[in-house]
Design a protein around this motif. Sequence first.
Motif, mmCIF file in Angstrom:
data_model
loop_
_atom_site.group_PDB
_atom_site.id
_atom_site.type_symbol
_atom_site.label_atom_id
_atom_site.label_comp_id
_atom_site.label_asym_id
_atom_site.label_seq_id
_atom_site.Cartn_x
_atom_site.Cartn_y
_atom_site.Cartn_z
ATOM 1 N N ALA A 1 10.639 -2.257 -0.040
ATOM 2 C CA ALA A 1 11.164 -2.840 1.201
ATOM 3 C C ALA A 1 10.653 -2.132 2.442
ATOM 4 O O ALA A 1 10.329 -2.775 3.449
ATOM 5 C CB ALA A 1 12.688 -2.810 1.168
ATOM 6 N N VAL A 2 10.592 -0.813 2.409
ATOM 7 C CA VAL A 2 10.117 -0.059 3.574
ATOM 8 C C VAL A 2 8.621 -0.258 3.771
ATOM 9 O O VAL A 2 8.152 -0.608 4.860
ATOM 10 C CB VAL A 2 10.457 1.435 3.431
ATOM 11 C CG1 VAL A 2 9.801 2.250 4.539
ATOM 12 C CG2 VAL A 2 11.964 1.654 3.437
ATOM 13 N N LEU A 3 7.858 -0.044 2.692
ATOM 14 C CA LEU A 3 6.406 -0.170 2.810
ATOM 15 C C LEU A 3 5.972 -1.619 2.999
ATOM 16 O O LEU A 3 4.930 -1.890 3.583
ATOM 17 C CB LEU A 3 5.734 0.423 1.568
ATOM 18 C CG LEU A 3 5.968 1.917 1.345
ATOM 19 C CD1 LEU A 3 5.368 2.375 0.015
ATOM 20 C CD2 LEU A 3 5.384 2.735 2.488
ATOM 21 N N GLY A 4 6.792 -2.567 2.499
ATOM 22 C CA GLY A 4 6.464 -3.979 2.643
ATOM 23 C C GLY A 4 7.049 -4.614 3.887
ATOM 24 O O GLY A 4 6.890 -5.815 4.108
ATOM 25 N N ASP A 5 7.764 -3.820 4.703
ATOM 26 C CA ASP A 5 8.345 -4.293 5.965
ATOM 27 C C ASP A 5 9.282 -5.479 5.759
ATOM 28 O O ASP A 5 9.184 -6.502 6.433
ATOM 29 C CB ASP A 5 7.225 -4.653 6.962
ATOM 30 C CG ASP A 5 7.756 -4.822 8.389
ATOM 31 O OD1 ASP A 5 8.777 -4.176 8.721
ATOM 32 O OD2 ASP A 5 7.154 -5.581 9.158
ATOM 33 N N TRP A 6 10.226 -5.328 4.822
ATOM 34 C CA TRP A 6 11.248 -6.355 4.622
ATOM 35 C C TRP A 6 12.269 -6.298 5.753
ATOM 36 O O TRP A 6 12.489 -5.242 6.360
ATOM 37 C CB TRP A 6 11.965 -6.116 3.291
ATOM 38 C CG TRP A 6 11.157 -6.406 2.063
ATOM 39 C CD1 TRP A 6 9.801 -6.304 1.907
ATOM 40 C CD2 TRP A 6 11.674 -6.823 0.798
ATOM 41 N NE1 TRP A 6 9.441 -6.630 0.627
ATOM 42 C CE2 TRP A 6 10.571 -6.960 -0.087
ATOM 43 C CE3 TRP A 6 12.954 -7.097 0.315
ATOM 44 C CZ2 TRP A 6 10.692 -7.349 -1.409
ATOM 45 C CZ3 TRP A 6 13.102 -7.494 -1.009
ATOM 46 C CH2 TRP A 6 11.977 -7.626 -1.861
ATOM 47 N N GLU B 1 0.839 -1.202 0.000
ATOM 48 C CA GLU B 1 0.000 0.000 0.000
ATOM 49 C C GLU B 1 0.874 1.253 0.000
ATOM 50 O O GLU B 1 1.839 1.343 0.752
ATOM 51 C CB GLU B 1 -0.913 0.005 1.227
ATOM 52 C CG GLU B 1 -1.904 1.144 1.244
ATOM 53 C CD GLU B 1 -2.876 1.064 2.417
ATOM 54 O OE1 GLU B 1 -3.644 2.024 2.610
ATOM 55 O OE2 GLU B 1 -2.850 0.039 3.132
ATOM 56 N N GLY B 2 0.564 2.183 -0.869
ATOM 57 C CA GLY B 2 1.315 3.426 -0.954
ATOM 58 C C GLY B 2 2.514 3.369 -1.872
ATOM 59 O O GLY B 2 3.233 4.367 -2.026
ATOM 60 N N PHE B 3 2.750 2.219 -2.518
ATOM 61 C CA PHE B 3 3.943 2.037 -3.346
ATOM 62 C C PHE B 3 4.037 3.096 -4.445
ATOM 63 O O PHE B 3 5.094 3.712 -4.646
ATOM 64 C CB PHE B 3 3.917 0.636 -3.962
ATOM 65 C CG PHE B 3 5.084 0.313 -4.853
ATOM 66 C CD1 PHE B 3 6.352 0.112 -4.322
ATOM 67 C CD2 PHE B 3 4.919 0.193 -6.237
ATOM 68 C CE1 PHE B 3 7.434 -0.199 -5.148
ATOM 69 C CE2 PHE B 3 5.990 -0.124 -7.060
ATOM 70 C CZ PHE B 3 7.247 -0.301 -6.514
ATOM 71 N N ALA B 4 2.939 3.325 -5.156
ATOM 72 C CA ALA B 4 2.969 4.244 -6.298
ATOM 73 C C ALA B 4 3.262 5.681 -5.888
ATOM 74 O O ALA B 4 3.752 6.471 -6.698
ATOM 75 C CB ALA B 4 1.638 4.180 -7.047
ATOM 76 N N ASP B 5 2.959 6.023 -4.644
ATOM 77 C CA ASP B 5 3.129 7.408 -4.184
ATOM 78 C C ASP B 5 4.441 7.643 -3.442
ATOM 79 O O ASP B 5 4.712 8.759 -2.998
ATOM 80 C CB ASP B 5 1.960 7.790 -3.265
ATOM 81 C CG ASP B 5 0.610 7.686 -3.969
ATOM 82 O OD1 ASP B 5 0.542 8.100 -5.145
ATOM 83 O OD2 ASP B 5 -0.343 7.177 -3.355
ATOM 84 N N HIS B 6 5.252 6.593 -3.313
ATOM 85 C CA HIS B 6 6.511 6.732 -2.580
ATOM 86 C C HIS B 6 7.455 7.658 -3.347
ATOM 87 O O HIS B 6 7.543 7.616 -4.569
ATOM 88 C CB HIS B 6 7.163 5.361 -2.390
ATOM 89 C CG HIS B 6 8.256 5.359 -1.374
ATOM 90 N ND1 HIS B 6 8.018 5.248 -0.021
ATOM 91 C CD2 HIS B 6 9.598 5.443 -1.505
ATOM 92 C CE1 HIS B 6 9.165 5.256 0.630
ATOM 93 N NE2 HIS B 6 10.146 5.380 -0.255
#
Length: 317
Positions: free
Chosen positions: A287-292, A237-242
């Motif tokens: 990685a940040v938004l997906g909590d890797w 969620e939010g990937f496109a706006d990063h």
Amino acid sequence: MAATSWPSLRVSDWTATRDTLHMWTQIVGKIRMVHAPLVNHWWQVTLYVTPRGLATSAVPYRTGAFDIAFDFVGHRLEIRSSDGGVEGFPLRPMTVADFYAQVLRALDALGIEAPIRPRPNEVEPAIPFAEDHEHASYDGEAAALFWRQLLQANRVLGEFRAHFVGKVSPVHFFWGAMDLACTRFSGREAPAHPGGAPNCGDWVMVEGYSRELSSCGFWPGGGEEGAFYSYAYPAPEGFADHRVGPEGAHFSSELQQFLLPYEAVRSDPDPDRAVAEFLHTTYEAAAVLGDWDRRTLEDDPSRWDGTATPRWTPPRA
């Protein structure tokens, strides 16, 4: 030096050659695929950038091996077998049907069978190779310039790959979509991919996207001279706006991925730095938004060299 290392090649100036070469690489890639055992995500089917073009690497065959190489310097296709046999022919304007027939004759002369599915994937329409008299262009200068684009992309993607110590693909050329790619994995499973690629079974995409990933690469589309790309599956969620860089990078709603036009890279005072910024910031979006688990998955490739200064130091989570 940067201006000469990063050549200009407008897609519109070589579209006919690009589309013909796409079909030729599919034929060669399918020959590798039929003889190589499955490796996760179809890594066994790809081609690799070489000092003269693109090649399969060693393909197992019975108790020996062979390879097939596009030489975009000497403009030849060459097939070499481990028993010392060599066959080949000049690359020149010819139909896909003619290229396919010449490849089969060369393999037959070497005693190599190639029972491939003789039609392309991921394109529409999918004209059987033996019937394709539509694609017949080969501009040697354009092919060589494309290879030189791939040389630069292969180099910077390789440097980017070195920052990751988790599961990561080689930098390799996928002939289905005609792109040079490198893919990082979080280590977690992904939801089944819905498929939908033209003339390609959904099960192919299910295997390709079976684990959560962040993928990047270069392809001869998406910009006037091609583009670097980056996407995530599944996209958090939010990937496109990063926020990503450098200037000129943007998210394509149509393709559902970030793009950085090649011409923006080529005209940058420091092309390597521009691509590195794009690759690292778009990966960070996944990685940040997906909590890797970034502390486990990443490291500094200069870690054993006390004097080296890396061109890019990813921020630690």
